[in-house]
Write a protein that holds these residues in place. Structure first.
Motif, PDB file in Angstrom:
ATOM      1  N   TYR A  38      -5.255  -0.545  13.316  1.00 28.21           N
ATOM      2  CA  TYR A  38      -5.103  -0.659  11.865  1.00 28.21           C
ATOM      3  C   TYR A  38      -6.366  -1.244  11.225  1.00 28.21           C
ATOM      4  O   TYR A  38      -6.830  -0.762  10.178  1.00 28.21           O
ATOM      5  CB  TYR A  38      -3.892  -1.517  11.535  1.00 28.21           C
ATOM      6  N   GLU A  39      -6.946  -2.246  11.850  1.00 27.12           N
ATOM      7  CA  GLU A  39      -8.165  -2.843  11.292  1.00 27.12           C
ATOM      8  C   GLU A  39      -9.317  -1.849  11.284  1.00 27.12           C
ATOM      9  O   GLU A  39     -10.157  -1.855  10.366  1.00 27.12           O
ATOM     10  CB  GLU A  39      -8.554  -4.086  12.109  1.00 27.12           C
ATOM     11  N   CYS A  42      -8.879   0.525   8.395  1.00 28.59           N
ATOM     12  CA  CYS A  42      -9.178  -0.196   7.148  1.00 28.59           C
ATOM     13  C   CYS A  42     -10.687  -0.264   6.934  1.00 28.59           C
ATOM     14  O   CYS A  42     -11.190  -0.034   5.818  1.00 28.59           O
ATOM     15  CB  CYS A  42      -8.592  -1.609   7.188  1.00 28.59           C
ATOM     16  N   THR A  48     -10.950  -3.737   2.114  1.00 25.18           N
ATOM     17  CA  THR A  48     -11.358  -5.099   2.465  1.00 25.18           C
ATOM     18  C   THR A  48     -10.500  -6.172   1.795  1.00 25.18           C
ATOM     19  O   THR A  48     -10.447  -7.303   2.272  1.00 25.18           O
ATOM     20  CB  THR A  48     -12.820  -5.327   2.074  1.00 25.18           C
ATOM     21  N   ASP A  50      -7.538  -8.540   0.793  1.00 27.78           N
ATOM     22  CA  ASP A  50      -6.405  -9.053   1.573  1.00 27.78           C
ATOM     23  C   ASP A  50      -5.078  -8.443   1.131  1.00 27.78           C
ATOM     24  O   ASP A  50      -4.233  -8.099   1.961  1.00 27.78           O
ATOM     25  CB  ASP A  50      -6.333 -10.579   1.448  1.00 27.78           C
ATOM     26  N   LYS A  53      -4.825  -4.850   2.458  1.00 26.19           N
ATOM     27  CA  LYS A  53      -4.624  -4.836   3.904  1.00 26.19           C
ATOM     28  C   LYS A  53      -3.193  -5.226   4.273  1.00 26.19           C
ATOM     29  O   LYS A  53      -2.569  -4.605   5.140  1.00 26.19           O
ATOM     30  CB  LYS A  53      -5.600  -5.793   4.587  1.00 26.19           C
ATOM     31  N   TRP A  80      -4.991 -11.637   5.080  1.00 24.64           N
ATOM     32  CA  TRP A  80      -4.895 -10.716   6.221  1.00 24.64           C
ATOM     33  C   TRP A  80      -5.097 -11.394   7.571  1.00 24.64           C
ATOM     34  O   TRP A  80      -4.323 -11.196   8.496  1.00 24.64           O
ATOM     35  CB  TRP A  80      -5.881  -9.561   6.072  1.00 24.64           C
TER      36      TRP A  80
END
Length: 326
Positions: A38-39, A42, A48, A50, A53, A80
């Protein structure tokens, strides 16, 4: 002219498509990989913030997991990095980090060294199993490199260890035997010893059967050597082989009919054998005493004592022996 696509939360992959994470349903073995995936998406889509996310991760989760995340502290107040730690904690990512312990490796080694490892396929199978457990423990610093090397060596059968050690010493006569052999060196030595292109590779599997057939052939040929007519040999050989097969079959049927005695019957059988042995010993002693008394006179001072012992062992002895003097 087409405008370049602006990357944002809107360009995140749709759930179920090729680049989207597989739906997370709460499996502790997948939670760390899920968060990492997931990161990455993103970052690839320039997400970016929070709040974006924290909210976007829900679309890649099952309803049950989504409801849990929505109740977490740092989802309500978006952060996040803190939410990620909460997700890893709530779905027990640490449990996946403790999937193997040293005793699992010992169990694998104990089971492996008792098994036959006569081919490269057998060795490769053992190596894969060992690296799965031992390699994971080594990577997590649960065991030292020396322990990893020593356990790998102990997992090889004794006969194979002997052949591999000879190969290692042949390559390096100054090898330090006080330290476990290096994993990579052992692998190379085994691959050399069990190489698939050996000229006698197929012979090893049939040695026993060949020796049995050779002994049968030699016995049959010696019996038939007196017959000069070669055309008669095949029928005679066949008749003898058939007879041997019948005898083997009869023997195997007899063995099948034999059944193990129950503990009580075994005890009775042993008791009766002990009694028979005792009776036989007593009878031998009586016969010896009678022979001695027969060669003695009744005036002999030892006669009464031997006479008394004989009739104590067998009362019927008085029928053939003379009474001692009063």
């Amino acid at each position: 002219m087409n405008q370049p696509t602006t990357l944002s939360v809107i360009t995140m992959p749709i759930p179920g498509t090729r680049y989207a994470p597989k739906k997370f349903k709460g499996d502790y073995t997948r939670v760390r990989d899920f968060v990492l995936h997931y990161e990455r998406i993103c970052h690839a889509n320039n997400v970016t913030a929070d709040d974006e996310k924290c909210s976007s991760i829900l679309q890649y989760c099952s309803t049950y997991v989504r409801e849990i995340i929505e109740g977490m502290k740092h989802f309500i107040t978006p952060s996040w990095n803190s939410l990620k730690d909460e997700i890893l904690q709530y779905f027990d990512a640490a449990k996946a980090e403790a999937k193997f312990k040293e005793h699992h490796l010992k169990q694998l080694v104990d089971a492996s060294h008792k098994k036959k490892m006569g081919s490269l396929d057998d060795f490769k199978s053992y190596m894969r199993k060992y690296v799965r457990v031992g390699g994971w423990l080594l990577a997590k610093s649960k065991i030292a490199q020396d322990v990893f090397n020593r356990f790998f060596w102990k997992g090889l059968p004794k006969t194979l260890r002997h052949r591999v050690e000879n190969r290692l010493l042949q390559r390096d006569p100054t090898l330090d035997l006080s330290q476990p052999f290096v994993f990579d060196d052992v692998v190379k030595a085994v691959e050399h010893v069990l190489r698939r292109d050996r000229f006698d590779d197929e012979d090893f599997d049939s040695d026993d059967s060949d020796s049995d057939s050779d002994s049968e052939n030699s016995s049959s040929s010696s019996d038939d050597s007196s017959d000069s007519d070669k055309e008669e040999e095949p029928p005679r050989y066949i008749r003898k082989t058939t007879k041997q097969k019948k005898e083997k079959k009869r023997t195997s049927e007899t063995e099948k009919e034999r059944k193990l005695l129950s503990p009580s019957k075994s005890k009775k059988t042993l008791h009766s054998l002990d009694e028979e042995e005792h009776t036989a010993v007593k009878q031998d002693e009586v016969e010896t005493l009678i022979k001695k008394l027969g060669s003695m006179t009744i005036e002999d001072p030892n006669y009464p004592l031997l006479y008394y012992r004989a009739i104590k062992l067998d009362t019927d002895a008085r029928l053939i022996l003379c009474l001692p003097l009063s």
